[in-house]
Enzyme design. Structure first.
Site, PDB file in Angstrom:
ATOM      1  N   TRP A  80     -19.561 -79.505 -76.872  1.00  0.00           N
ATOM      2  CA  TRP A  80     -18.233 -80.094 -76.664  1.00  0.00           C
ATOM      3  C   TRP A  80     -17.197 -79.481 -77.578  1.00  0.00           C
ATOM      4  O   TRP A  80     -16.090 -79.150 -77.146  1.00  0.00           O
ATOM      5  CB  TRP A  80     -18.294 -81.619 -76.803  1.00  0.00           C
ATOM      6  CG  TRP A  80     -19.010 -82.212 -75.626  1.00  0.00           C
ATOM      7  CD1 TRP A  80     -20.250 -82.771 -75.621  1.00  0.00           C
ATOM      8  CD2 TRP A  80     -18.553 -82.225 -74.269  1.00  0.00           C
ATOM      9  NE1 TRP A  80     -20.584 -83.138 -74.341  1.00  0.00           N
ATOM     10  CE2 TRP A  80     -19.571 -82.821 -73.493  1.00  0.00           C
ATOM     11  CE3 TRP A  80     -17.390 -81.794 -73.631  1.00  0.00           C
ATOM     12  CZ2 TRP A  80     -19.460 -82.999 -72.116  1.00  0.00           C
ATOM     13  CZ3 TRP A  80     -17.277 -81.975 -72.259  1.00  0.00           C
ATOM     14  CH2 TRP A  80     -18.298 -82.566 -71.511  1.00  0.00           C
ATOM     15  N   ASP A 138     -12.724 -85.840 -81.739  1.00  0.00           N
ATOM     16  CA  ASP A 138     -13.159 -86.211 -80.393  1.00  0.00           C
ATOM     17  C   ASP A 138     -14.273 -87.248 -80.553  1.00  0.00           C
ATOM     18  O   ASP A 138     -15.434 -86.904 -80.757  1.00  0.00           O
ATOM     19  CB  ASP A 138     -13.669 -84.976 -79.648  1.00  0.00           C
ATOM     20  CG  ASP A 138     -14.239 -85.341 -78.270  1.00  0.00           C
ATOM     21  OD1 ASP A 138     -14.266 -86.542 -77.921  1.00  0.00           O
ATOM     22  OD2 ASP A 138     -14.650 -84.420 -77.555  1.00  0.00           O
ATOM     23  N   LYS A 170     -18.257 -93.691 -72.080  1.00  0.00           N
ATOM     24  CA  LYS A 170     -19.464 -93.830 -72.896  1.00  0.00           C
ATOM     25  C   LYS A 170     -19.465 -95.179 -73.623  1.00  0.00           C
ATOM     26  O   LYS A 170     -20.340 -96.003 -73.387  1.00  0.00           O
ATOM     27  CB  LYS A 170     -19.569 -92.663 -73.867  1.00  0.00           C
ATOM     28  CG  LYS A 170     -19.658 -91.307 -73.129  1.00  0.00           C
ATOM     29  CD  LYS A 170     -19.549 -90.120 -74.051  1.00  0.00           C
ATOM     30  CE  LYS A 170     -19.368 -88.808 -73.301  1.00  0.00           C
ATOM     31  NZ  LYS A 170     -20.497 -88.424 -72.456  1.00  0.00           N
TER      32      LYS A 170
END
Lengths: 361, 361
Positions: free
Chosen positions: B102, B172, B196
């Protein structure tokens, strides 16, 4: 209160059978023991939901194979920037038709990326008509022509599709998609925010001809690049899965209603009933749009005596007719009568309007 | 199948009480006769839902008043571009920490807008640890430092918060937000895709310090401009209303669980149970991440004998343990154990792992 007739401009009413199915399936979609919201977007279950939704949309709109269908986040307003970022193809100008507040916003955003050439504007006359195509001042070097077939705020709708020849035609169909048949081949790109005629807010559907995909300018964010989004079947990142699923349920509902042509006939009747009530009211109710350009989806109207507007809205709500207030730019009233508004809802509104008039006329 | 324990990495499991409330309210929210999906985002009903969600998030995260909270479309990946487009403030370089797939994607996107200076990278060693802060090669002219506190694919998590002084720290937190307390004041900007630990896909939450808002570069799309979004309370255009509402229900559920600190204790126990099972398996199950950097949210593991992986996944699913397959980049298995995964789900997985091992070991 039981389920009301909700005249909101968007997010708007959804078909009740769709909400009931979503309710039944909320905790357990087809025996998986999972909500659709909880599914991996790359799992077999959601992939089948996504593929079925696209297939159904292609079917009910007659979308040819040389067009991609994208299910994206960002809303229609994201397209105001994405279109010039992707469709200029080295050109510096694009044609824009200004027929209401939404096309005006599209022009404002496009001017960040190109010279947005306004081919015609009815702003000075408060957006009450659509100028004839032959009168437009088109730029021969325009990369595309952008227009808004239906303007929700003033309730103005195009009675024709501009014939732009080799210049790709781009349409913001947020408030008119699926309300009447269209010939997709006349368009280079069609986009529509979901929250009026497709599904819940948080999704924009883009239908784009293959040859227009691979042309983004330098500095375009990956999520604003049609080619990247198409290459990844709208899953470059996690898509808005639940909105996609609900839109698929709406597409199936449209099929059950007999398709877009059948809905178009109902929509024409619904609009005609409302405009007839307004026009027969001897000025008690007023709609300033010239009749050939009146919207079948968005019907704004004023009371001659504005002091009665709040009373109208309050009494309407008591009668189960919700969200009839006009747009905050304009005031007055507005009835948004998208596909999901049953004809019975319009009949109830007409009855209410006819009951209200003699009491306050 | 009844409701399963769903170990999907995202979209992920939601708290069952939240889904049950959403199911009850699907057609009629608090007597309005409307689904939340059908409400105007500017109406009093949805405005109250939106405000309550923000107030609850501020409460459970301890967000100071000089931070804006934005509820946006586009997912965390949209922030990969929005951050450099808004936070460079005339500078040409920004620091990036590469600790997984990511953060690597964030670096790729940032390089469109600036020189993304990679201060440290564990790519060559397959992302199995977090290098010490003192070893990072920071650029003294960096506009900000970006890192990913938890990397879902390899299951690596920072055991510390980088102390970057006057350089704004950008995180993030898609897979770690609300899983443990954080001190917001240490950060310039925090972002998190909802799917999530917050709610359904189609929403990204951005928490940004006031002084970083008004700095977008020329050519930034309006929907990528933090100042425009903040000025309009995340309603520059129609927001993803249903995802916002569901996130609000999750925030209320978190309060009922005793808040983030209470969830953090449960999360630590859940992760400890899984890693203990892996480490006690004499190599039957393997996790390559160095222990201090193992994720509490994302637990990837391999079988020593890969030929048994499909069998493991199939038998697990029969036992009501769904979506344990690893990321498509990596294979193997992965248990995502976000807030909504009950400790009983982890206990069931541990029981299954201990039952499976002697039969195929």
């Amino acid at each position: 209160m039981n389920h009301v007739f909700n005249f909101s401009a968007g997010p708007a009413m959804l078909p009740q059978p769709v909400l009931e199915q979503a309710q039944r399936e909320m905790l357990n979609w087809q025996g998986t023991g999972m909500s659709v919201m909880e599914m991996s977007h790359r799992g077999a279950e959601f992939m089948s939901i996504a593929a079925q939704a696209e297939a159904d949309l292609r079917d009910i709109m007659g979308i040819p194979p040389n067009y991609k269908v994208l299910f994206l986040q960002g809303g229609a307003s994201s397209q105001f920037a994405m279109i010039p970022m992707n469709l200029l193809r080295g050109k510096r100008t694009a044609d824009y038709v200004e027929t209401g507040d939404w096309s005006s916003k599209a022009i404002h955003e496009a001017n960040k990326y190109c010279n947005a050439n306004v081919v015609t504007s009815t702003k000075a006359s408060s957006y009450t008509r659509i100028p004839a195509f032959t009168s437009w001042n088109r730029n021969p070097h325009a990369a595309y022509l952008h227009y808004t077939p239906n303007e929700t705020i003033r309730g103005v709708e195009f009675p024709f599709v501009p014939e732009t020849g080799d210049v790709p035609l781009v349409a913001d169909m947020s408030s008119s998609i699926l309300s009447r048949p269209v010939n997709i081949s006349q368009f280079g790109l069609i986009y529509a925010g979901a929250q009026k005629n497709i599904g819940p807010a948080g999704l924009v559907v883009v239908i784009v001809r293959d040859d227009l995909l691979d042309n983004s300018v330098s500095g375009t964010p990956s999520l604003y690049d049609y080619q990247i989004l198409a290459d990844n079947q709208s899953m470059y990142n996690t898509p808005p899965t639940y909105a996609w699923y609900l839109s698929g349920l709406v597409f199936q509902w449209i099929k059950q209603q007999g398709g877009v042509a059948s809905l178009a006939a109902t929509n024409a009747r619904k609009a005609q009933k409302l405009y007839a009530t307004i026009d027969a009211s001897h000025g008690f109710y007023q709609n300033p749009v010239e009749p050939p350009y009146r919207s079948r989806m968005s019907v704004p109207f004023m009371l001659a005596d504005k002091h009665h507007e709040n009373l109208f809205l309050a009494e309407a709500l008591e009668s189960g007719l919700a969200n009839l207030q006009g747009h905050r730019f304009l005031g007055g009233m507005r009835a948004s009568i998208y596909n999901a508004m049953p004809e019975a809802g319009v009949d109830a509104l007409v009855d209410f309007m006819q009951d209200f008039m003699p009491r306050y006329g």
